[in-house]
Design a protein around this motif. Structure first.
Motif, PDB file in Angstrom:
ATOM      1  N   GLN A   1     -25.309  -3.243  37.982  1.00  0.00           N
ATOM      2  CA  GLN A   1     -24.366  -3.098  36.871  1.00  0.00           C
ATOM      3  C   GLN A   1     -24.999  -3.584  35.567  1.00  0.00           C
ATOM      4  OE1 GLN A   1     -20.749  -5.076  38.075  1.00  0.00           O
ATOM      5  NE2 GLN A   1     -20.489  -3.731  39.840  1.00  0.00           N
TER       6      GLN A   1
ATOM      7  N   LEU B   1     -19.376   0.001  36.616  1.00  0.00           N
ATOM      8  CA  LEU B   1     -18.961   0.763  37.801  1.00  0.00           C
ATOM      9  C   LEU B   1     -20.140   1.053  38.728  1.00  0.00           C
ATOM     10  CD1 LEU B   1     -16.433   3.257  36.215  1.00  0.00           C
ATOM     11  CD2 LEU B   1     -16.018   1.055  37.257  1.00  0.00           C
TER      12      LEU B   1
ATOM     13  N   LEU C   1     -19.572  -3.666  44.311  1.00  0.00           N
ATOM     14  CA  LEU C   1     -18.784  -3.291  43.136  1.00  0.00           C
ATOM     15  C   LEU C   1     -17.779  -4.376  42.773  1.00  0.00           C
ATOM     16  CD1 LEU C   1     -17.802  -1.008  41.142  1.00  0.00           C
ATOM     17  CD2 LEU C   1     -16.126  -0.469  42.888  1.00  0.00           C
TER      18      LEU C   1
ATOM     19  N   GLN D   1     -17.341  -7.650  39.627  1.00  0.00           N
ATOM     20  CA  GLN D   1     -16.172  -7.418  38.768  1.00  0.00           C
ATOM     21  C   GLN D   1     -15.256  -8.631  38.741  1.00  0.00           C
ATOM     22  OE1 GLN D   1     -15.477  -5.266  36.726  1.00  0.00           O
ATOM     23  NE2 GLN D   1     -16.887  -3.612  37.171  1.00  0.00           N
TER      24      GLN D   1
ATOM     25  N   PHE E   1     -10.951  -0.692  43.105  1.00  0.00           N
ATOM     26  CA  PHE E   1     -11.751   0.242  42.322  1.00  0.00           C
ATOM     27  C   PHE E   1     -10.833   1.177  41.531  1.00  0.00           C
ATOM     28  CE2 PHE E   1     -14.744   4.011  42.270  1.00  0.00           C
ATOM     29  CZ  PHE E   1     -15.621   3.448  41.371  1.00  0.00           C
TER      30      PHE E   1
ATOM     31  N   LEU F   1     -10.489   1.520  37.470  1.00  0.00           N
ATOM     32  CA  LEU F   1     -10.653   2.793  36.760  1.00  0.00           C
ATOM     33  C   LEU F   1      -9.461   3.063  35.857  1.00  0.00           C
ATOM     34  CD1 LEU F   1     -12.092   5.290  39.379  1.00  0.00           C
ATOM     35  CD2 LEU F   1     -13.145   4.545  37.255  1.00  0.00           C
TER      36      LEU F   1
ATOM     37  N   ARG G   1      -9.370   0.690  32.915  1.00  0.00           N
ATOM     38  CA  ARG G   1     -10.422   0.918  31.933  1.00  0.00           C
ATOM     39  C   ARG G   1     -10.221   2.200  31.134  1.00  0.00           C
ATOM     40  NH1 ARG G   1     -15.333  -1.311  31.788  1.00  0.00           N
ATOM     41  NH2 ARG G   1     -16.200   0.681  31.204  1.00  0.00           N
TER      42      ARG G   1
END
Lengths: 268, 348
Positions: free
Chosen positions: B86, B93, B276, B280, B335, B339, B342
């Motif tokens: 990342q 992502l 992932l 985050q 996830f 998304l 964001r």
């Protein structure tokens, strides 16, 4: 000295620099001007060591930048890129201090960061993420980063060169003034400053010398009074230019857009 | 430089580290105590100190401890590989699974299972037990080398290209794995099925040892690259101007990722979403500065893997669903949430 000797460079099949000679002396501010695509940023990239010329050579304090490590180069010169990535999440202080070498004591580093932030008029934004600042404020934050890096290099004994690619773009007149003052202050402290500028009136106010570029070549270099002449500017920009100097006042360059014929912009 | 002390987020780091460390510690203890044969905490301590009954020793030292060590390797290596990816791609992502590194490692591992005898013949005898991790590492490294060649060509718009290329790499790896499955015999098919479901229980000490060693190297390389990852957020040209040897830093981080993901995928199968999710969560906890973010991401990774492993072991005993199921059930919705959250700010 920071100098380019007869450098040429091709990018994507086009010759962007052609036999360019240019030298910046310590304590001097040199403005680099010319139309879009003239090769100003490529010349700056060669001088910073980021781009290697195909022919000719670059010397920073007499040394070929290609022989220096990235970290050794970073102590000698600081660069403000034309469009740095935003690094949105970083708080202001982290961005401004990001290029300070780790061997500078933290207290000293924090002081340089605070001074650079103050010089760019950003003190009230301390602690805020870069992503929350306006476009002009972000630009000043990156300028503060370059100033902090230069000052750190000076503390470590070798910071001598400041390369600025359009440092005043997107800034209001007051903050353009702040950037110019910071560049002059750096020169006063002994640094050689090379600034790519589009505003020729600003260039005249800031620089000891102005170099004009067109189609990858330097067409003139010298004191603003000599280089910023109407005929030469009209030839370089393909646009009639008026140069005014009210008695004792600053030199002012005014493009005469209304006299331009259709299709004349930017052509040779 | 310790500017981190002066910035927001830096102050939140220590409590987060303590809290996460304690959570991971409790989960690890639970992992050692719980199972078909429950072992009380004092008995666990006795075994770990060299005493205990023979049966408890066997259960803990041969089954539950290697499992815990593999969870440690997987959580730390996957989380830090994700954080490195990342950071390098400047895209929150990016994840070793999304951009095809796990797919490459899986293809390597499946090749080792199906074509093992032919491949092992080319190796010195001492290396033969390590064929599976070696092949998985080679697969992951090949994908990373390919992606970096692509970055060089695509220049500044590399990120979208990489993610799209990752989709293609995953598809190709999936097709080749399908082909290998098609030509495999009954025993290989059985091995493949168990491996591809992912799980921490199947690996013995030698493979766990390799995974731990590789995860240790990943940990060291990525933690040492904290400043480099910060500088990379400025873009490659500006990072160079600020004093970073960008190519060397890319190579070190790529090696760290290929090693970590390769070794963990070989030992535990493909485990999704840790790479992932953990970075985050760490970013939300500490802010984007990597010196603060990386240790917290590693602990999140460890805690998530331990929780997922505990979940699959206790869900329907004595059966044990694949761990990938649990991590995907945690990671998938997260996830999606990320998304959607964001969407409004992706250009900010």
């Amino acid at each position: 000295m920071l100098e380019a000797r007869g450098i040429s460079r091709r990018l994507g099949g086009a010759e962007v620099l052609c036999d360019v000679d240019l030298a910046v002396a310590p304590g001097e501010v040199l403005a680099l001007a010319g139309p879009n695509g003239a090769g100003k940023s490529s010349l700056l990239a060669c001088l910073s060591g980021a781009l290697r010329p195909d022919a000719g050579c670059v010397r920073i304090d007499g040394v070929d930048p290609a022989t220096l490590s990235a970290s050794a180069l970073a102590r000698r010169r600081a660069v403000l890129e034309q469009t740095p990535a935003m690094a949105a999440g970083f708080p202001l202080e982290v961005l401004v201090g990001i290029a300070i070498p780790a061997d500078l004591p933290p207290v000293q580093a924090a002081r340089l960061v605070a001074e650079s932030i103050a010089a760019m008029g950003l003190t009230r934004h301390r602690g805020r993420p870069i992503g929350q600042l306006s476009g002009g404020e972000r630009h000043r934050a990156h300028m503060a980063r370059a100033l902090a890096q230069l000052a750190a290099g000076r503390c470590l004994g070798s910071g001598r060169w400041l390369l600025l690619d359009e440092p005043t773009a997107s800034l209001d007149p007051a903050h353009q003034g702040a950037v110019l003052r910071a560049a002059r202050a750096a020169a006063h402290d002994g640094a050689g400053v090379l600034a790519v500028l589009h505003d020729l009136t600003l260039a005249a106010a800031l620089a000891d010398r102005v170099a004009l570029m067109r189609l990858g070549r330097i067409v003139a270099a010298g004191p603003p009074d000599e280089v910023l002449a109407p005929d030469l500017l009209t030839r370089v920009y393909g646009l009639p230019m008026q140069v005014m100097r009210p008695r004792g006042g600053p030199l002012t360059v005014v493009p005469r857009y209304h006299e331009t014929q259709e299709g004349e912009f930017g052509c040779s | 430089m310790s500017l981190a002390q002066h910035i927001p987020g830096g102050a939140r780091r220590r409590p987060a580290l303590v809290l996460l460390g304690a959570t991971a510690g409790l989960l690890a203890l639970a992992g050692l105590m719980l199972g078909p044969v429950p072992i009380a905490a004092d008995r666990v301590a006795a075994v770990l100190l060299g005493g205990g009954a023979p049966m408890e020793r066997a259960i803990l030292l041969d089954i539950r401890l290697p499992r815990l060590m593999l969870a440690l390797a997987a959580g730390v290596a996957l989380a830090l590989s994700g954080a490195a990816m990342q950071g390098m791609l400047r895209n929150p992502l990016a994840d070793p699974g999304l951009i095809g590194v796990t797919g490459g490692a899986s293809l390597g591992a499946v090749s080792a299972i199906v074509l093992g005898e032919a491949l092992a013949a080319g190796l010195p005898p001492a290396l033969r037990p390590y064929l599976l991790p070696l092949a998985a590492f080679a697969g992951g490294a090949a994908v990373i080398a390919f992606l970096f060649a692509l970055v060089r060509r695509a220049g500044e718009r590399a990120v979208a290209t990489i993610i799209l290329a990752g989709v293609a790499v995953n598809a190709i790896a999936g097709a080749l794995i399908g082909g290998l499955v098609y030509v495999s015999d009954d025993q290989q098919l059985r091995d493949l099925t168990f491996w591809s479901m992912g799980g921490l229980g199947a690996a013995g000490w030698p493979v766990v040892g390799v995974a731990l060693g590789c995860a240790g190297v990943t940990l060291l390389l990525v933690l040492r690259a904290a400043r480099a990852l910060d500088l990379m957020q400025l873009g490659e040209r500006a990072a160079f101007h600020a004093g970073l040897d960008v190519v060397a830093a890319h190579h070190r981080l790529a090696l760290a990722t290929a090693l970590g993901v390769g070794a963990v995928t070989a030992a535990a199968g493909p485990i999704g979403f840790i790479g992932l999710v953990a970075p985050q969560l760490a970013r939300l906890t500490t802010g984007p500065t990597h010196r603060a973010l990386l240790p917290v991401a590693a602990l999140y990774g460890l805690a998530l893997v331990l929780a997922a492993d505990l979940g699959v072991r206790l869900a329907v005993p004595p059966a044990e669903p694949p761990i990938g199921l649990a991590t995907s059930l945690i990671g998938g919705p997260f996830f999606l949430w990320l998304l959607l959250r964001r969407r409004g700010t992706i250009h900010a």
